[in-house]
Design a protein around this motif. Structure first.
Motif, PDB file in Angstrom:
ATOM      1  N   LYS A  14       0.612  -1.347   0.023  1.00 12.15           N
ATOM      2  CA  LYS A  14      -0.076  -0.047   0.021  1.00 12.15           C
ATOM      3  C   LYS A  14       0.844   1.342   0.011  1.00 12.15           C
ATOM      4  CE  LYS A  14      -1.410  -1.876   3.623  1.00 12.15           C
ATOM      5  NZ  LYS A  14      -1.588  -2.073   4.903  1.00 12.15           N
ATOM      6  N   ARG A  57      -5.999   1.562  17.648  1.00 11.30           N
ATOM      7  CA  ARG A  57      -7.224   1.755  16.853  1.00 11.30           C
ATOM      8  C   ARG A  57      -7.838   2.986  16.973  1.00 11.30           C
ATOM      9  NH1 ARG A  57      -5.028  -1.431  13.513  1.00 11.30           N
ATOM     10  NH2 ARG A  57      -4.865  -3.473  14.366  1.00 11.30           N
ATOM     11  N   ARG A 117       6.368  -3.168  13.303  1.00 14.48           N
ATOM     12  CA  ARG A 117       4.901  -3.664  13.233  1.00 14.48           C
ATOM     13  C   ARG A 117       4.669  -4.553  14.482  1.00 14.48           C
ATOM     14  NH1 ARG A 117       6.199  -4.061   7.143  1.00 14.48           N
ATOM     15  NH2 ARG A 117       4.674  -2.817   6.192  1.00 14.48           N
ATOM     16  N   ARG A 136      -8.864 -11.547   8.961  1.00 13.51           N
ATOM     17  CA  ARG A 136      -9.210 -10.345   8.129  1.00 13.51           C
ATOM     18  C   ARG A 136      -9.517 -10.696   6.647  1.00 13.51           C
ATOM     19  NH1 ARG A 136      -4.071  -6.675  10.046  1.00 13.51           N
ATOM     20  NH2 ARG A 136      -4.703  -6.507  12.159  1.00 13.51           N
TER      21      ARG A 136
HETATM   22  C1  S3P Z   1      -1.315  -2.984  11.477  1.00 17.69           C
HETATM   23  C2  S3P Z   1      -0.836  -2.612  10.253  1.00 17.69           C
HETATM   24  C3  S3P Z   1       0.239  -1.504  10.264  1.00 17.69           C
HETATM   25  C4  S3P Z   1       0.069  -0.669  11.446  1.00 17.69           C
HETATM   26  C5  S3P Z   1       0.011  -1.086  12.939  1.00 17.69           C
HETATM   27  C6  S3P Z   1      -1.173  -2.108  12.590  1.00 17.69           C
HETATM   28  C7  S3P Z   1      -2.352  -4.154  11.198  1.00 17.69           C
HETATM   29  O1  S3P Z   1       0.000  -0.747   9.063  1.00 17.69           O
HETATM   30  O2  S3P Z   1      -1.182   0.431  11.432  1.00 17.69           O
HETATM   31  O3  S3P Z   1       1.259  -1.765  13.067  1.00 17.69           O
HETATM   32  O4  S3P Z   1      -3.174  -4.298  12.309  1.00 17.69           O
HETATM   33  O5  S3P Z   1      -2.407  -4.660  10.174  1.00 17.69           O
HETATM   34  P1  S3P Z   1       0.679  -1.231   7.556  1.00 17.69           P
HETATM   35  O6  S3P Z   1      -0.300  -2.123   7.190  1.00 17.69           O
HETATM   36  O7  S3P Z   1       1.051  -0.185   6.937  1.00 17.69           O
HETATM   37  O8  S3P Z   1       2.067  -2.063   7.941  1.00 17.69           O
END
Ligand code: S3P
Length: 176
Positions: A14, A57, A117, A136
């Motif tokens: 993304k 969140r 992450r 998901r």
């Molecule tokens: C998350 C994805 C991360 C970031 C966080 C949680 C998730 O973003 O928002 O670590 O729950 O999949 P990216 O998808 O840009 O890595």
């Protein structure tokens, strides 16, 4: 014109595809993780450490509401933004939402040794990816107006396919 939101699992591209697509469409690029971290004045890791996933969140949802005010933009969403129904509603209402679909094997390879992450900073990262994807997958599909498979494609190709979708929607309206 609506903005374009890219959704999908961590490592699906993304944040790589987004800037290319934004340039092509002459729109600003926004990374939702950066907006959320900016609002919180803390890194993603710090927010998780202080307030857990639930805290993250909340910042992420607030960030999405703020980004809507700047639409149209190309938005790279964090992988978990779709977990909240209110965010799914916002994505479908305010954006053309495209799911970048990447196979588990490719994701596991890309995410190996990835830092920053928190959900993957666990002993068995492969198992964490498998579990989260299982949870998901259907949500990504249900949240998106369109699905783009990314396996074996260069980011530029994925961006061109996303731009073609955006052009199609521009002509025929957002119902896909
Ligand atoms: C998350 C994805 C991360 C970031 C966080 C949680 C998730 O973003 O928002 O670590 O729950 O999949 P990216 O998808 O840009 O890595």
């Amino acid at each position: 014109m609506k903005g374009i939101a890219l959704i999908g699992f961590m490592g699906s591209g993304k944040s790589t595809v987004g800037p290319i697509l934004a340039e092509e469409l002459e729109l600003a690029f926004v990374d939702l993780d950066d907006v959320a971290a900016g609002l919180a004045s803390a890194t993603v890791g710090e927010i998780f450490a202080a307030d857990g996933e639930a805290g993250w969140r909340r910042w992420e949802s607030l960030a999405l509401r703020k980004v809507v005010e700047r639409n149209p933009v190309v938005l790279a969403c964090g992988g978990g933004v779709v977990l909240k129904p209110e965010n799914r509603d916002t994505l479908r209402r305010e954006f053309l939402t495209i799911y970048l679909k990447t196979s588990e094997a490719v994701l596991v390879g890309r995410l190996k040794n990835a830092s920053g992450r928190p959900l993957l900073e666990v002993a068995d990262q492969e198992q964490a990816v498998a579990r989260l994807l299982e949870e998901r997958r259907d949500i990504y599909e249900a949240s998106a107006h369109a699905i783009l498979s990314t396996d074996g494609k260069k980011p530029r190709t994925v961006a061109a396919e996303a731009a073609a979708l955006a052009a199609k929607v521009g002509k025929s309206g957002p119902e896909m």
